[in-house]
Scaffold this motif. Structure first.
Motif, PDB file in Angstrom:
ATOM      1  N   THR A 139      98.564  34.948  29.698  1.00 48.19           N
ATOM      2  CA  THR A 139      98.029  35.697  28.559  1.00 48.19           C
ATOM      3  C   THR A 139      99.154  36.199  27.676  1.00 48.19           C
ATOM      4  O   THR A 139      99.111  36.061  26.443  1.00 48.19           O
ATOM      5  N   ALA A 140     100.177  36.766  28.289  1.00 48.90           N
ATOM      6  CA  ALA A 140     101.327  37.247  27.514  1.00 48.90           C
ATOM      7  C   ALA A 140     101.973  36.104  26.744  1.00 48.90           C
ATOM      8  O   ALA A 140     102.380  36.274  25.583  1.00 48.90           O
ATOM      9  N   LYS A 141     102.065  34.944  27.359  1.00 48.30           N
ATOM     10  CA  LYS A 141     102.677  33.788  26.686  1.00 48.30           C
ATOM     11  C   LYS A 141     101.876  33.373  25.458  1.00 48.30           C
ATOM     12  O   LYS A 141     102.440  33.201  24.369  1.00 48.30           O
ATOM     13  N   TYR A 142     100.567  33.223  25.614  1.00 50.85           N
ATOM     14  CA  TYR A 142      99.754  32.721  24.504  1.00 50.85           C
ATOM     15  C   TYR A 142      99.722  33.672  23.318  1.00 50.85           C
ATOM     16  O   TYR A 142      99.734  33.231  22.163  1.00 50.85           O
ATOM     17  N   VAL A 143      99.649  34.981  23.585  1.00 50.28           N
ATOM     18  CA  VAL A 143      99.581  35.917  22.454  1.00 50.28           C
ATOM     19  C   VAL A 143     100.948  36.155  21.823  1.00 50.28           C
ATOM     20  O   VAL A 143     101.031  36.772  20.756  1.00 50.28           O
TER      21      VAL A 143
END
Length: 329
Positions: A139-143
């Motif tokens: 999640t941190a990567k995608y956002v």
């Protein structure tokens, strides 16, 4: 416990109909290709500019806010609020008003159940209220980067730095806040490859994000690690966490209970079984869609954002991403 679905559902349905994502034609099987339709993200954002925020009291100091993309859960108290998901940024003013009506002036923690914009777009302003943003590594990567979703014909820019998760978890973590014990639980890939569920133990309230769409077909983000098998496995795991007393907050649809979650699981298993049988016969995607494998479920489940053909396609394309058949577990 049943809470009536409010204007959010109608506005989402109208927005997606205009975008060409809802069922087209009398048969309800045609679906516009992403390249030929206006992105539903644009239409949903437009709806979010004016949709009222509805506050539902859940149990104890927990409330649910709907009207800004995905459902938002809020635990209030003197330690600062504990929020699950942040909705769409265009709803900020109305969400702030709703939070203040709940007595919230600061937010201590914000958990993102997954990366999709209708759950994370409000991260920056919630962070400005003091929140530590909690999420899984994916999640941190995608956002934090430019991310494309072909199914929505939309490319998402990275969130402002302040809205990006800074407390990254890969295993269960427990928070003690406002007299409540909150279990934040990363799960195996299901709706995406970065899903989290949240359980408020004292209140017995379970927040499932988009691993549960109550009464409606879900979107499954196959391109970002999701799959029908992963969704079924996630729901089976959630069923083990709850009882008939548990209140369950889904990512979309009305607040529900274990019986409704079980019905959702049974629908997923049923559609998967039908689609898999056709795929094993060597049927092409077009042939599978023409066979209407979800027909028995469509009258109940196919009347909202994801139409039957869209859902059948997601199931077909996501089959066999996990080993084994979770419907037998």
């Amino acid at each position: 416990m049943k809470i009536r679905r409010e204007k959010q559902s109608t506005r989402w349905a109208l927005a997606l109909a205009a975008a060409g994502i809802m069922a087209c034609g009398a048969a309800g099987n045609a679906i516009a290709s992403p390249a030929e339709s206006t992105s539903p993200v644009i239409m949903i954002n437009k709806a979010a500019e004016t949709t009222p925020i509805k506050t539902n009291a859940i149990r104890g100091s927990i409330s649910e806010l709907d009207g800004s993309g995905g459902n938002i859960a809020v635990l209030t108290g003197k330690d600062g609020a504990f929020m699950v998901d942040a909705g769409i940024a265009l709803s900020k003013d109305r969400l702030v008003t709703a939070l203040r009506q709940l007595g919230v002036e600061k937010v201590k923690y914000l958990v993102n159940t997954h990366w999709h914009w209708d759950h994370t777009d409000g991260n920056p302003w919630v962070h400005d209220l003091g929140a530590i943003v909690v999420a899984t590594p994916n999640t941190a990567k995608y956002v934090s980067q430019t991310t494309r979703v072909d199914d929505w014909n939309y490319t998402f820019p990275p969130l402002a730095e302040g809205g990006r998760p800074t407390e990254i978890i890969t295993k269960d973590r427990t928070y003690q806040i406002n007299g409540e014990t909150v279990l934040v639980k990363p799960i195996s890939p299901a709706h995406t490859d970065g899903d989290i569920v949240v359980y408020f133990k004292k209140a017995d309230v379970l927040v499932l994000g988009d691993t549960f769409w109550n009464g409606i077909y879900p979107f499954i983000d196959n391109a970002h690690g999701g799959s029908i098998d992963g969704m079924i496995a996630a729901v089976n795991e959630a069923l083990g966490l709850c009882t008939d007393h548990t209140i369950i907050i889904p990512g979309h649809g009305p607040v529900g209970d274990r019986a409704q979650l079980l019905a959702f699981r049974d629908m997923l298993v049923g559609v998967r079984k039908n689609v898999a049988a056709l795929k094993q016969q060597g049927k092409s995607l077009d042939e599978v869609l023409a066979a209407k494998p979800s027909a028995e479920y469509d009258p109940k489940w196919g009347q909202f954002v994801i139409n039957p053909a869209f859902f059948d396609r997601l199931v077909y394309q996501g089959l066999n991403r996990h080993s084994g058949d979770p419907s037998t577990h």
